[in-house]
Design a protein around this motif. Structure first.
Motif, short mmCIF file in Angstrom:
data_model
loop_
_atom_site.label_atom_id
_atom_site.label_comp_id
_atom_site.label_asym_id
_atom_site.label_seq_id
_atom_site.Cartn_x
_atom_site.Cartn_y
_atom_site.Cartn_z
N LEU A 131 39.91 27.93 58.19
CA LEU A 131 38.59 27.31 58.15
C LEU A 131 38.50 26.10 59.08
CD1 LEU A 131 35.83 27.53 56.82
CD2 LEU A 131 36.67 26.13 54.94
N PHE A 132 39.62 25.41 59.25
CA PHE A 132 39.59 24.23 60.09
C PHE A 132 40.25 24.48 61.45
CE2 PHE A 132 38.99 23.04 55.74
CZ PHE A 132 37.79 22.36 55.84
N GLY A 133 40.36 25.75 61.80
CA GLY A 133 40.83 26.11 63.13
C GLY A 133 42.32 25.91 63.34
N ALA A 134 43.07 25.67 62.26
CA ALA A 134 44.51 25.52 62.39
C ALA A 134 45.17 26.90 62.40
CB ALA A 134 45.06 24.66 61.26
N THR A 135 46.46 26.92 62.69
CA THR A 135 47.17 28.18 62.86
C THR A 135 48.04 28.48 61.65
OG1 THR A 135 47.19 27.80 65.23
CG2 THR A 135 48.78 29.43 64.40
N ALA A 136 47.88 29.68 61.09
CA ALA A 136 48.69 30.09 59.95
C ALA A 136 50.04 30.61 60.45
CB ALA A 136 47.97 31.19 59.17
N VAL A 137 51.11 30.05 59.92
CA VAL A 137 52.46 30.54 60.24
C VAL A 137 52.97 31.20 58.97
CG1 VAL A 137 54.79 29.88 60.95
CG2 VAL A 137 52.80 28.69 61.92
N GLU A 138 52.89 32.53 58.95
CA GLU A 138 53.22 33.27 57.73
C GLU A 138 54.67 33.74 57.79
OE1 GLU A 138 49.80 35.69 56.13
OE2 GLU A 138 49.11 35.35 58.18
N VAL A 139 55.47 33.21 56.92
CA VAL A 139 56.91 33.48 56.94
C VAL A 139 57.20 34.72 56.08
CG1 VAL A 139 59.18 32.51 56.42
CG2 VAL A 139 57.33 31.02 57.23
N PRO A 140 57.88 35.71 56.66
CA PRO A 140 58.16 36.94 55.92
C PRO A 140 58.84 36.67 54.58
CG PRO A 140 58.77 37.21 58.22
CD PRO A 140 58.40 35.76 58.04
N MET A 141 58.50 37.48 53.59
CA MET A 141 59.07 37.34 52.25
C MET A 141 59.86 38.60 51.91
SD MET A 141 55.78 35.56 50.33
CE MET A 141 56.50 35.63 48.69
N PRO A 142 61.19 38.58 52.14
CA PRO A 142 62.00 39.77 51.85
C PRO A 142 61.96 40.07 50.35
CG PRO A 142 63.30 38.03 52.95
CD PRO A 142 61.98 37.43 52.60
#
Ligand SMILES: *Cc1c(COP(=O)(O)O)cnc(C)c1O
Length: 365
Positions: A131-142
């Motif tokens: 929403l605020f234009g930031a970047t999502a860094v999605e870390v894999p969840m084994p």
């Protein structure tokens, strides 16, 4: 002529949509069912209903709903301060804890910033980030469990917030308090650590971030009245943090963000120890019941201690529809990248039995 979209803020155009559990009345209408016969095991609500003390206080508060609520949430913050042995200015009250997460994002994120969270973490972290234009860094969840080491390793000089829920929704996995504290302590000092404890009441032990908070580390904790206190429909949650971060968030929020019956209910519900105790008992029994039912059906599920289980169900899409037709609403997890999985909220013993019976019929076909 340009369209509205041409004029909109860029992040709005790519903002993901929150997929909520389907309401009872809507499912009843769609499937031509009596609403009274439909059960909702889709949104991790409390199957025992609202806290009775909370409900009574909300009813009473409605009689003066011509008045604005206390925009400072004075009494609720004082009560929370007592409960947590902190000061009232260590709290921000939100319209659900979702709001306090959005407030964090609004106060701290700008385009180019990164926010770290798990690939199957609660979707609101992604919504708040984007929403605020930031970047999502999605870390894999084994195995659909948080990898705290990988999360720490994903932190860069651009990281502004790291979100972690324990138990996590929708997976239900929990991280050890000691591991959570170690992660919080290991973060650079310009990274905010937000621990989401929406289901902490269901745990025997949760991480205590107050000493870190007191030592000046940038850690905040969010809690809610939506789950164990049974007040989801009233929308109240809170953030616990240093007076400085709370002061900043209080500047961002609307003056009357939490409504009058909600504030009254939350204050009263904090004293409803008997209700929370019963909630935990019923939930523990229900978890055992659902787990046994799923095992008997040969369905894989993620072990957890919250008030729901994520389970792998044959033909999950079809099962979701089949269950609705049978008057049982659950939550598909396709949107979380968990195709084939459904999230089942723990209900009363009778509701759990009905769910397992319907699943049994479906799988036997
Ligand atoms: C349900 C839930 C919340 C609570 O949301 P509210 O806005 O307080 O109703 C927060 N975090 C997680 C992980 C949840 O599942």
């Amino acid at each position: 002529m340009g369209s509205y979209s041409d004029l909109a803020n860029r992040p709005v155009l790519t903002q993901p949509i929150y997929e909520a559990g389907r309401p009872i009345e809507v499912v009843a209408r769609d499937f031509d069912l009596d609403p009274a016969s439909v059960i909702k095991l889709a949104s991790n609500e409390n199957p025992l209903g609202p806290s009775p003390l909370g409900l009574a206080a909300a009813r009473k508060a409605l009689e003066v709903c011509h008045l604005y609520p206390d925009g400072g949430s004075t009494f609720l913050r004082e009560k929370l301060a007592k409960k947590w042995n902190l000061a009232p200015n260590n709290f921000v009250i939100g319209n659900g804890s979702n709001e306090v997460m959005i407030l964090l994002a609004q106060a701290f994120l700008r385009p180019g910033d990164e926010v770290v969270f798990g690939s199957q973490a609660f979707i609101v972290y992604k919504l708040a980030t984007m929403l605020f234009g930031a970047t999502a860094v999605e870390v894999p969840m084994p195995g659909f469990r948080h990898d705290l080491k990988a999360m720490r390793a994903a932190v860069t000089s651009r990281t502004r917030i790291l979100f972690l829920a324990s138990p996590n929704n929708p997976t239900g996995g929990t991280d050890e308090p000691a591991d959570i504290l170690a992660l919080a302590e290991s973060l650079p000092e310009d990274v905010l650590f937000c621990l989401d404890e929406a289901y902490a009441e269901y745990l025997e032990e949760s991480a205590d971030l107050r000493p870190l908070m007191a030592s000046g580390r940038k850690v905040v904790v969010s809690r809610t009245f939506s789950k164990a206190y049974g007040l989801a429909g009233l929308r109240v949650g809170y953030l616990m943090g240093s007076p400085e971060v709370c002061g900043l968030l209080n500047r961002v929020r609307q003056p009357f963000n939490v409504n009058l019956p909600a504030l009254a209910a939350a204050e009263a519900a904090l004293d409803d120890v008997a209700f929370v105790t019963r909630t935990k008992e019923v939930n523990a029994q229900g978890l055992t019941q659902l787990a046994a039912g799923l095992k008997a059906l040969g369905c894989e599920f993620i072990e957890g201690k919250a008030n729901f289980l994520a389970a792998k169900i044959p033909q999950a899409d079809e099962a979701f529809m089949y269950l609705q037709r049978a008057g049982v609403i659950v939550r598909p997890l396709k949107g979380y990248g968990m195709t084939g999985w459904l999230r089942l909220t723990v209900g009363t013993a009778a509701q759990n039995e009905r769910l397992i019976n319907e699943l049994t019929k479906l799988i036997a076909r």
